[in-house]
Motif scaffolding. Structure first.
Motif, PDB file in Angstrom:
ATOM      1  N   LEU A 396       0.823  -1.217   0.000  1.00 21.44           N
ATOM      2  CA  LEU A 396       0.000   0.000   0.000  1.00 21.44           C
ATOM      3  C   LEU A 396       0.851   1.259   0.000  1.00 21.44           C
ATOM      4  N   LEU A 397       1.982   1.206   0.698  1.00 18.03           N
ATOM      5  CA  LEU A 397       2.849   2.380   0.776  1.00 18.03           C
ATOM      6  C   LEU A 397       3.495   2.692  -0.560  1.00 18.03           C
ATOM      7  N   ASN A 398       3.765   1.669  -1.354  1.00 17.81           N
ATOM      8  CA  ASN A 398       4.331   1.904  -2.685  1.00 17.81           C
ATOM      9  C   ASN A 398       3.937   0.778  -3.626  1.00 17.81           C
ATOM     10  N   PRO A 399       2.766   0.889  -4.264  1.00 16.05           N
ATOM     11  CA  PRO A 399       2.294  -0.169  -5.163  1.00 16.05           C
ATOM     12  C   PRO A 399       3.106  -0.263  -6.458  1.00 16.05           C
ATOM     13  N   ASN A 400       3.973   0.721  -6.729  1.00 19.32           N
ATOM     14  CA  ASN A 400       4.815   0.658  -7.929  1.00 19.32           C
ATOM     15  C   ASN A 400       5.910  -0.394  -7.798  1.00 19.32           C
ATOM     16  N   LYS A 401       6.271  -0.734  -6.556  1.00 18.42           N
ATOM     17  CA  LYS A 401       7.323  -1.726  -6.322  1.00 18.42           C
ATOM     18  C   LYS A 401       6.841  -3.114  -6.721  1.00 18.42           C
ATOM     19  N   ASN A 402       7.787  -3.951  -7.143  1.00 15.71           N
ATOM     20  CA  ASN A 402       7.424  -5.336  -7.421  1.00 15.71           C
ATOM     21  C   ASN A 402       8.037  -6.300  -6.409  1.00 15.71           C
ATOM     22  N   ASP A 403       8.623  -5.768  -5.361  1.00 16.94           N
ATOM     23  CA  ASP A 403       9.267  -6.599  -4.351  1.00 16.94           C
ATOM     24  C   ASP A 403       8.838  -6.129  -2.967  1.00 16.94           C
ATOM     25  N   HIS A 404       8.097  -6.984  -2.272  1.00 20.72           N
ATOM     26  CA  HIS A 404       7.643  -6.660  -0.916  1.00 20.72           C
ATOM     27  C   HIS A 404       8.121  -7.730   0.054  1.00 20.72           C
ATOM     28  N   SER A 405       9.287  -8.283  -0.229  1.00 20.75           N
ATOM     29  CA  SER A 405       9.848  -9.362   0.567  1.00 20.75           C
ATOM     30  C   SER A 405      10.442  -8.853   1.870  1.00 20.75           C
ATOM     31  N   HIS A 406      10.834  -9.797   2.744  1.00 23.02           N
ATOM     32  CA  HIS A 406      11.529  -9.420   3.972  1.00 23.02           C
ATOM     33  C   HIS A 406      12.784  -8.617   3.654  1.00 23.02           C
ATOM     34  N   GLU A 468      -0.209   5.754   8.412  1.00 23.71           N
ATOM     35  CA  GLU A 468      -0.926   6.887   8.996  1.00 23.71           C
ATOM     36  C   GLU A 468      -0.489   8.189   8.348  1.00 23.71           C
ATOM     37  N   GLU A 469       0.818   8.351   8.150  1.00 23.53           N
ATOM     38  CA  GLU A 469       1.337   9.581   7.548  1.00 23.53           C
ATOM     39  C   GLU A 469       0.827   9.762   6.120  1.00 23.53           C
ATOM     40  N   LYS A 470       0.658   8.664   5.409  1.00 22.30           N
ATOM     41  CA  LYS A 470       0.201   8.742   4.016  1.00 22.30           C
ATOM     42  C   LYS A 470      -1.310   8.566   3.895  1.00 22.30           C
ATOM     43  N   GLU A 471      -2.002   8.612   5.040  1.00 27.92           N
ATOM     44  CA  GLU A 471      -3.466   8.548   5.093  1.00 27.92           C
ATOM     45  C   GLU A 471      -3.995   7.273   4.445  1.00 27.92           C
ATOM     46  N   LEU A 472      -3.359   6.159   4.778  1.00 21.50           N
ATOM     47  CA  LEU A 472      -3.737   4.865   4.226  1.00 21.50           C
ATOM     48  C   LEU A 472      -4.258   3.907   5.302  1.00 21.50           C
ATOM     49  N   THR A 473      -4.347   4.377   6.539  1.00 17.17           N
ATOM     50  CA  THR A 473      -4.716   3.489   7.644  1.00 17.17           C
ATOM     51  C   THR A 473      -6.099   2.873   7.465  1.00 17.17           C
ATOM     52  N   LYS A 474      -7.073   3.680   7.107  1.00 18.91           N
ATOM     53  CA  LYS A 474      -8.445   3.183   6.957  1.00 18.91           C
ATOM     54  C   LYS A 474      -8.520   2.173   5.812  1.00 18.91           C
ATOM     55  N   LEU A 475      -7.888   2.480   4.701  1.00 19.29           N
ATOM     56  CA  LEU A 475      -7.864   1.561   3.564  1.00 19.29           C
ATOM     57  C   LEU A 475      -7.246   0.227   3.972  1.00 19.29           C
ATOM     58  N   TYR A 476      -6.184   0.310   4.769  1.00 18.45           N
ATOM     59  CA  TYR A 476      -5.469  -0.905   5.181  1.00 18.45           C
ATOM     60  C   TYR A 476      -6.321  -1.769   6.107  1.00 18.45           C
ATOM     61  N   TYR A 477      -6.842  -1.162   7.171  1.00 15.74           N
ATOM     62  CA  TYR A 477      -7.546  -1.948   8.188  1.00 15.74           C
ATOM     63  C   TYR A 477      -8.994  -2.283   7.812  1.00 15.74           C
ATOM     64  N   ASP A 478      -9.632  -1.425   7.014  1.00 14.43           N
ATOM     65  CA  ASP A 478     -11.040  -1.662   6.683  1.00 14.43           C
ATOM     66  C   ASP A 478     -11.234  -2.491   5.414  1.00 14.43           C
ATOM     67  N   ILE A 479     -10.240  -2.457   4.516  1.00 22.86           N
ATOM     68  CA  ILE A 479     -10.411  -3.168   3.243  1.00 22.86           C
ATOM     69  C   ILE A 479      -9.346  -4.242   3.037  1.00 22.86           C
ATOM     70  N   ALA A 766     -10.783   7.433  -4.405  1.00 25.97           N
ATOM     71  CA  ALA A 766     -11.701   8.042  -3.443  1.00 25.97           C
ATOM     72  C   ALA A 766     -11.505   7.469  -2.042  1.00 25.97           C
ATOM     73  N   TYR A 767     -10.857   6.302  -1.952  1.00 30.34           N
ATOM     74  CA  TYR A 767     -10.618   5.661  -0.657  1.00 30.34           C
ATOM     75  C   TYR A 767      -9.186   5.862  -0.166  1.00 30.34           C
ATOM     76  N   GLY A 768      -8.442   6.726  -0.846  1.00 29.81           N
ATOM     77  CA  GLY A 768      -7.111   7.093  -0.383  1.00 29.81           C
ATOM     78  C   GLY A 768      -5.976   6.283  -0.969  1.00 29.81           C
ATOM     79  N   ARG A 769      -6.274   5.227  -1.714  1.00 29.85           N
ATOM     80  CA  ARG A 769      -5.207   4.424  -2.319  1.00 29.85           C
ATOM     81  C   ARG A 769      -4.363   5.328  -3.210  1.00 29.85           C
TER      82      ARG A 769
END
Length: 874
Positions: A396-406, A468-479, A766-769
């Protein structure tokens, strides 16, 4: 003698920018010029091994040359928008490497290079100057080396010049090179020189007369005659040019050679900076530390040891399962008081011991919670209280990335270094099993997996704060987070497939393919390998002589876009396109799907949340969302998907949801009223654009209006619309202009979207994504156009994706106490497998939950169909 490498920063970064295609890092910052600069820098650094280094830059203000001659460099193009931010980025990167950067207002980098080179030479230090600007050759001496990188055969080669090499190449000494440049001028710097005097003539003049002044004094002796005449006519211009090209080697710059030492380039700060900008090819130069602090990792291979670990685990903990070949091999646990514990037992023992933890109330931090949820449910265990999923948060923080590994999360958010899964275990045939490695490299396995688990625990708070800083908290926890369970259940249910039906379907395709093969051979006048681009290209463009082909290094291109443009030129082209469609259907779907039918007779696709930049869910292994439906034979493939006995398929499909979203976001009254009144939007658009009464719109006009409606959503240009509709570009432009005239707020919305993206570098739903759009600031027309289209479309397509996800959550929840279940999502469509006695109730549930998923200014219309196969339900 010690050595200093002096680099022309502006010259090299410009060269690198044009040599390497535009690149962006995971944050959307342009990096190609910096990356290319570092490539050249490290190559030359390795060759020269200097003890000191400095990079000189121009300052963006007039120099002493501009003050005397305002037209100096007046013909230079403005710096490309993709390059402009890379200059301060390069300075930042160099700063982290402790490479000294030098700049001085009123002077050019050339002057600083010349001044430092002369000072170094006088101090007994060997100077090496690196620049793509040949003006620097005037500085070459027996001690000062000038190295000129240039491109030759798509490769960077470097020319080296001491004083003798300048004389050998140009026939003049380095100081005489100034005189020669004065006569010939320099178009890139707008140095006028003497008209009609080129490089060869200038060299001959200076070889004979040594200086510009002497050549002017003996102008009557200069040959050819035109040069003689111009030398006299442009005497002042020649002397001005000499002054302009002469490098000032006495600039008032303060410089301490000790401060330029290169003994600490590869440090923790520069390592982080290189990782931040994806300069992975340079990371091998760093001596990385896999441990930043001592950690007490625990290994348990007994039931009593495992039980002791589980008993001590805190109320919030990270859990990392290691599943290999659908078998749970080990589990790592860690919390705020425990660095990490690897539990390695037989699978049934692991599940028995860990079941209370998985099903308990303690909060769990996971990475890819869906995979664990699916695995556990297959073994009769429920996964409860997933507090955080680091993979989804990173996406969610950066959907342009193709690597979200550890590895990526540790690098970006914790600034620590962890190997990737492939780096540690290997890949392909060389991949080592967990069992083998835990037997031979137990300590390394414990260290690696515990660090991965620790990454999840330590990164969770950081990721949550960034959300929270990028206003994505609601999108993350609710969807997004609750959707994990919905997608997991869909994967578990799967869809039953008729294997014999697939075989029969494949046989029908083979018959059709064989018929087409014979027709193609007859039209070609010979047999050839239709699947060979090389042979096909020869047939089409050489034997049959079709015009409009495109030749590449390996032969004629026979790509789909080329052939589609030629489809009306020769019957054979249409047959080839048809042949390709059928062979694709057979290999990918008829044969491919048969191979992935599980023992339960179902196909269990994997649904991915972290792949697309728009937020859409994707389907893989196999991809059930991409079954071709434009051709009837492709649509018929859906007939092999059948519900379980006693069940029926129910399909809910949003009607024109993206146009609904467009109406809502733009606030266009005409569009909103049309939806509220249940009008045919495409017919209305045709009526508006073509100025005909609503009831008199022809099918062709409606079809063209439909293309305009959806084209507007995707930011389609007039050229693309003209290609799609087979009309002139002027006619397409008139369609688009007519559309905007009737729907003015749509035009306003699209323009505002592009303006906003230019200012912020991103677009939101509209949902902040969010989605980063670095291309929108590109000076490259095609890249910038792509960025503008993304800025227009992403809020619409992404909002539609968010709405369908909300609908999935609502439907899944409403069916919690039913036998009916959600089994597939395809873009704007939900497919349910419904227990027949529940059919009418579930129909109302589907209609209500999808219709109420979002509160828009227009109604969400849902089309409901049922059927004994997926084909019938659609």
């Amino acid at each position: 003698m010690s050595k200093i490498m002096l680099i022309d920063g502006n010259s090299l970064i410009n060269r690198a920018f044009y040599a390497i295609p535009v690149l962006t890092d995971k944050n959307g910052e342009y990096t190609n010029a910096v990356y290319g600069f570092l490539n050249i820098f490290f190559k030359l650094f390795d060759e020269e091994k200097p003890e000191m280094c400095a990079v000189c830059f121009d300052v963006h203000q007039p120099t002493f040359r501009h003050l005397k001659y305002s037209e100096y460099k007046g013909t230079r193009r403005a710096m490309p928008e993709e390059l402009r931010p890379q200059v301060p980025l390069l300075k930042k990167v160099l700063g982290t490497m402790n490479i000294k950067t030098v700049e001085l207002g009123g002077y050019e980098a050339d002057d600083l290079l010349g001044t430092l080179a002369k000072r170094a030479e006088a101090s007994g230090i060997e100077p090496v100057i690196v620049s793509g600007d040949r003006d620097l050759l005037q500085l070459a001496t027996d001690t000062i080396l000038v190295r000129i990188p240039k491109t030759k055969g798509a490769q960077t080669v470097v020319e080296d010049y001491h004083a003798q090499q300048v004389l050998d190449t140009y026939g003049v000494t380095p100081l005489e090179f100034i005189e020669m440049k004065a006569l010939m001028g320099d178009t890139s710097d707008n140095v006028p020189g003497v008209p009609s005097v080129g490089e060869k003539t200038a060299a001959k003049i200076i070889q004979q007369f040594k200086t510009v002044e002497n050549a002017i004094a003996h102008a009557d002796e200069v040959k050819p005659k035109k040069a003689s005449e111009n030398l006299k006519a442009f005497e002042e211009q020649a002397l001005l040019s000499k002054w302009l090209v002469t490098i000032n080697t006495d600039a008032p710059i303060e410089f301490d050679f000790e401060s330029a030492k290169t003994d600490n380039m590869f440090n923790e700060t520069s390592l982080h900076e290189f990782k931040e900008h994806d300069f992975k090819s340079f990371l091998g130069r760093f001596e990385t530390k896999t441990e930043e602090k001592d950690m007490a990792f625990v290994f348990a291979d007994s039931i009593s040891g495992a039980e002791e670990i589980c008993a001590k685990i805190g109320e919030k903990f990270a859990c990392l399962p290691f599943i290999e070949d659908n078998r749970l091999e080990a589990v790592v646990l860690c919390d705020k008081d425990n660095d990490g514990a690897l539990i390695c037992l037989a699978e049934d023992e692991l599940l028995d011991i860990l079941k209370p933890l998985f099903e308990g109330e303690k909060a769990k931090i996971l990475h890819d919670a869906k995979a664990l949820y699916v695995y556990l449910k297959k073994h009769g265990i429920s996964l409860e209280n997933t507090a955080f999923d680091t993979m989804i948060a990173d996406y969610l923080l950066n959907p342009n990335k193709n690597d979200h590994s550890h590895s990526s999360i540790a690098d970006e958010h914790l600034h620590t270094d962890i190997q990737s899964d492939e780096q540690f275990f290997g890949k392909g045939k060389s991949r080592r099993t967990f069992a083998d490695m835990v037997m031979t490299q137990r300590a390394e396995v414990i260290n690696y997996l515990c660090r991965c688990c620790r990454t999840d625990f330590d990164a969770a708070d950081i990721l949550e704060k960034e959300l929270e800083e990028k206003e994505l908290t609601k999108l993350y926890y609710d969807i997004e987070l609750p959707l994990v369970y919905v997608l997991g259940d869909m994967e578990l249910y799967g869809m039953r497939a008729d294997k014999q039906g697939l075989i029969d379907y494949g046989n029908r395709l083979q018959v059709k393919t064989d018929e087409l093969t014979k027709e193609i051979y007859w039209l070609a006048g010979e047999e050839f390998n239709i699947n060979s681009p090389k042979q096909l290209g020869v047939i089409l463009f050489e034997k049959l002589g079709l015009k409009g082909g495109k030749k590449t290094k390996t032969g004629w291109s026979t790509s789909a876009d080329i052939l589609e443009k030629l489809a009306d030129k020769d019957e054979i082209v249409g047959k080839i396109l048809e042949y390709r469609s059928y062979t694709k259907l057979k290999s990918t779907y008829a044969d491919g799907l048969a191979e992935v039918i599980s023992q339960d007779g179902k196909i269990h696709s994997t649904f991915n949340q972290t792949i697309t930049a728009t937020g859409r869910i994707s389907s893989t292994e196999p991809n059930l969302q991409n079954i071709p439906i434009k051709m009837e034979l492709g649509r018929q493939l859906r007939k092999v998907f059948v519900p379980e006995d006693g069940y029926i398929f129910l399909d809910g499909d949003y009607s024109q949801i993206e146009l609904c979203v467009l109406a809502h976001i733009s606030g266009d009254e005409t569009l909103i009223n049309a939806f509220r009144n249940g009008q045919d939007i495409h017919r209305l658009t045709a009526s508006q654009v073509f100025n005909v009464p609503f009831d008199e719109v022809t099918p062709l006009q409606r079809s063209n209006a439909k293309a305009v409606n959806f084209g507007i959503v995707y930011g389609m240009s007039a050229f693309s619309l003209s290609q799609d509709l087979g009309i002139s570009r002027a006619e397409a432009e008139s369609y688009i202009e007519g559309y905007f005239a009737k729907y003015p707020k749509v035009k306003e919305y699209l323009d505002n979207s592009v303006d906003s993206a230019r200012k912020t570098g991103l677009a939101r739903t509209a949902y902040g994504r969010l989605r980063y759009i670095p291309e929108i600031s590109s000076s490259n027309f095609n890249l910038r156009g792509f960025g503008e289209r993304v800025a227009m479309n992403m809020p619409i397509q992404g909002t539609a994706a968010d709405i369908i996800k909300i609908a999935m959550l609502r439907v899944h929840k409403a069916l919690a106490n039913h036998k009916s279940r959600l089994v597939l999502q395809v873009h704007d469509e939900l497919l349910l497998e419904v227990y027949k006695p529940e059919l009418e109730e579930v129909r109302q549930i589907l209609l209500h939950e999808m219709g109420e998923a979002a509160k828009l200014s227009v109604p969400l219309v849902v089309d409901i169909h049922e059927g004994e196969t997926w084909y019938d339900a659609k």
